[in-house]
Enzyme design. Structure first.
Site, mmCIF file in Angstrom:
data_model
loop_
_atom_site.group_PDB
_atom_site.id
_atom_site.type_symbol
_atom_site.label_atom_id
_atom_site.label_comp_id
_atom_site.label_asym_id
_atom_site.label_seq_id
_atom_site.Cartn_x
_atom_site.Cartn_y
_atom_site.Cartn_z
ATOM 1 N N GLU A 220 0.775 -1.241 0.000
ATOM 2 C CA GLU A 220 0.000 0.000 0.000
ATOM 3 C C GLU A 220 0.812 1.299 0.000
ATOM 4 O OE1 GLU A 220 -2.803 -0.411 3.217
ATOM 5 O OE2 GLU A 220 -3.942 -1.953 2.163
ATOM 6 N N GLU A 381 -5.382 -7.749 -0.902
ATOM 7 C CA GLU A 381 -6.181 -7.698 0.320
ATOM 8 C C GLU A 381 -7.624 -7.394 -0.045
ATOM 9 O OE1 GLU A 381 -4.695 -5.072 3.327
ATOM 10 O OE2 GLU A 381 -2.637 -5.844 3.200
#
Length: 564
Positions: A220, A381
């Site tokens: 991320e 995710e």
């Protein structure tokens, strides 16, 4: 439907077997079993011209896994090993059909292992995990634990026994439970060079063990321009340019092991250049508050718009690239595309479906890469609550259902978040201090796991069946039967050779460039289908460019394509 046969691995009596390649009548020779790589080198994966992840024989595979964190937060081991048996937990993961384990780590812990530095702490319950203790005293009290790197290698060993493959994820630079909040792959403690060193060392350790098949370069990357520290995506060599860093990180891995899949996540913010924005434009412009932002926002790591104009380029290793966005539901953050009313979690209404999610967010952020067959995707995710207590309105469950079914339809690889119970905003598959399995959530996830027509879970290992419960098969088991594989189909948007959503002179120029030098000016599979717009089916020719020019000058309409 396409029938595919694989027998070279399992049939020692066969000198050579033949495999039908996707979308083609061409057959590919498979080495005899005696000539095949050994069991530590026969499961590497690659990306083919159809943007499919395939094994060494060209057979498509589907990575459907789960996350288990702990190494990134300071436990020096998977979380939950403080109360549960690690070996048993890995068995549970395999027996429930997850063929890939994404393991968040940090630059710090990998460099600790490289330098043989002692463990600052080790959250292992010795009585639940006696195999992780080196010595006990005469009263059964643990005296010396195994080193955390040795414990990690036990996990690798037990995954191998279960037919589970591993993807290591650099979740943060400094080990910290909140480390994922820091936006970049470097921080005040660890530099980009440290990150590259950690990647290189880790990949060198497992270059001869195909249990570790993939590396997620950084979890991320994110940040907004006005926050000072943020990840960008362009063709510069700026320190915070994630595209440039990803190319360096990929090379650090592939120079050690050229067979690894490289997962590349997106960023958070991408400027709307068409409206005059650039990398200094604030995502939230208080001077023009209430006006549409000139910056496209996304979930952290979920913005892959930059790939369209500036794809990661690692030369001869481009066949190892898989892009990896993350996506979450309204219980994690109330994004505009959910159209929520009421207070969390008791929303009084919500308005979204698959098409609206594609139109308002998914397509331009990441889905175009699979819709246009540019690159494979792995949703690194996705997860969340599906029970009535935590999701009383059902909004989160609806989002999860839509994403799950879309990933099934498009064969998007994925790793569910997560096995852990201690993820506060999503929950996990375990509860009661890692002692119980959440059957309700699992039944929701189960349809997205790779299974054959009999419900057997399929391993990514050619020889080892997935799990020990008798409900798994090996990759060779799957392809030695008459299993039907859905071929990739490309729906043509005639004339749009560059897949930018419109037909204009740029498409004609690209076709002529492609005809002159197809390697330098390559077309995607979708682009090839779109470009074949004159006498469709006869291949790409100068006539296709001329047909597009007729559209541009108004002699024909796009609806007249393909011409005959």
């Amino acid at each position: 439907m396409l029938k595919k046969l694989l027998s070279g691995v399992t049939a020692a009596a066969c000198a050579c077997s033949m495999v039908l390649m996707p979308g083609s009548d061409v057959v590919k020779s498979v080495p005899a079993a005696a000539d095949a790589p050994d069991s530590y080198h026969d499961d590497w994966l690659h990306v083919n011209e159809n943007a499919e992840v395939v094994d060494m024989y060209g057979n498509p595979v589907w990575m459907t896994g789960v996350n288990w964190f702990g190494y990134n937060v300071g436990s020096q081991v998977f979380d939950g090993v403080w109360s549960a048996n690690m070996h048993n937990c890995l068995d549970i993961i395999a027996d429930h059909g997850f063929n890939l384990l994404r393991v968040p780590m940090s630059t710090e812990i990998i460099l600790q292992w490289k330098n043989h530095e002692p463990d600052p702490i080790l959250k292992v319950n010795p009585y639940e995990n006696p195999e992780l203790v080196k010595t006990f005293d005469e009263n059964g009290t643990p005296i010396e634990y195994m080193y955390s790197f040795d414990i990690w290698n036990k996990a690798v060993e037990w995954c191998r026994e279960n037919g589970v493959k591993i993807m290591m994820d650099i979740h943060c630079a400094t080990t910290n439970a909140a480390g994922h909040n820091y936006p970049l792959w470097y921080d005040d403690n660890y530099s980009t060079d440290d990150w590259l060193e950690a990647l290189s060392w880790f990949c060198e350790q497992y270059k001869d063990d195909d249990t570790v098949i993939a590396i997620d370069l950084k979890n991320e990357p994110h940040g907004k321009p006005e926050e000072g520290k943020f990840a960008k995506w362009d063709d510069s060599t700026d320190l915070n340019n994630w595209k440039y860093a990803a190319e360096r990180g990929a090379m650090a891995c592939l120079e050690q092991n050229p067979n690894l899949l490289i997962m590349i996540e997106g960023i958070e913010c991408y400027p709307d250049f068409a409206r005059g924005a650039d990398w200094t434009t604030p995502a939230v412009d208080y001077a023009h508050y209430g006006e549409p932002s000139k910056v496209f926002g996304a979930w952290w790591g979920g913005n892959l718009r930059g790939v369209k104009d500036n794809p990661v380029d690692i030369g001869k290793y481009n066949s190892q690239i898989v892009y990896s966005p993350h996506d979450y539901g309204p219980l994690v953050y109330e994004q505009s595309w959910f159209h929520l009313e009421g207070k969390k979690p008791n929303y009084t209404s919500y308005k979204f479906d698959t098409q609206s999610l594609l139109d308002e967010y998914w397509y331009d952020a990441w889905a175009y890469l699979v819709e246009e067959h540019r690159y494979p995707l792995l949703m690194g995710e996705w997860g969340g609550f599906v029970d009535e207590v935590n999701d009383p309105s059902g909004a989160n469950t609806q989002w999860l259902t839509l994403l799950r079914d879309y990933m099934k339809e498009k064969r998007i690889h994925h790793t569910f978040w997560c096995f852990n119970e201690n993820s506060s905003d999503t929950g996990g598959l375990m509860y009661d201090n890692f002692q119980k399995w959440d059957d309700e959530k699992y039944e929701f996830v189960k349809p997205s796991l790779w299974q054959d027509e009999n419900g057997k879970f399929i391993s990514l290992d050619h020889k080892v069946k997935l799990g020990k419960a008798g409900n798994g098969i090996s990759l060779s088991d799957y392809y030695s039967g008459s299993h039907e594989v859905e071929p990739i189909t490309v729906t043509a948007d005639y004339g749009d050779a560059n897949c930018d959503g419109k037909v204009d002179i740029a498409d004609a120029v690209l076709i002529r460039q492609y005809l002159a030098d197809p390697k330098k000016h390559a077309l995607t599979e979708a682009g090839k289908a779109n470009a074949d717009c004159a006498d469709s089916g006869k291949g790409i020719t100068e006539a296709d460019a001329l047909a597009i020019e007729m559209v541009v000058v108004g002699k024909i309409k796009t609806t007249d394509l393909p011409t005959t």
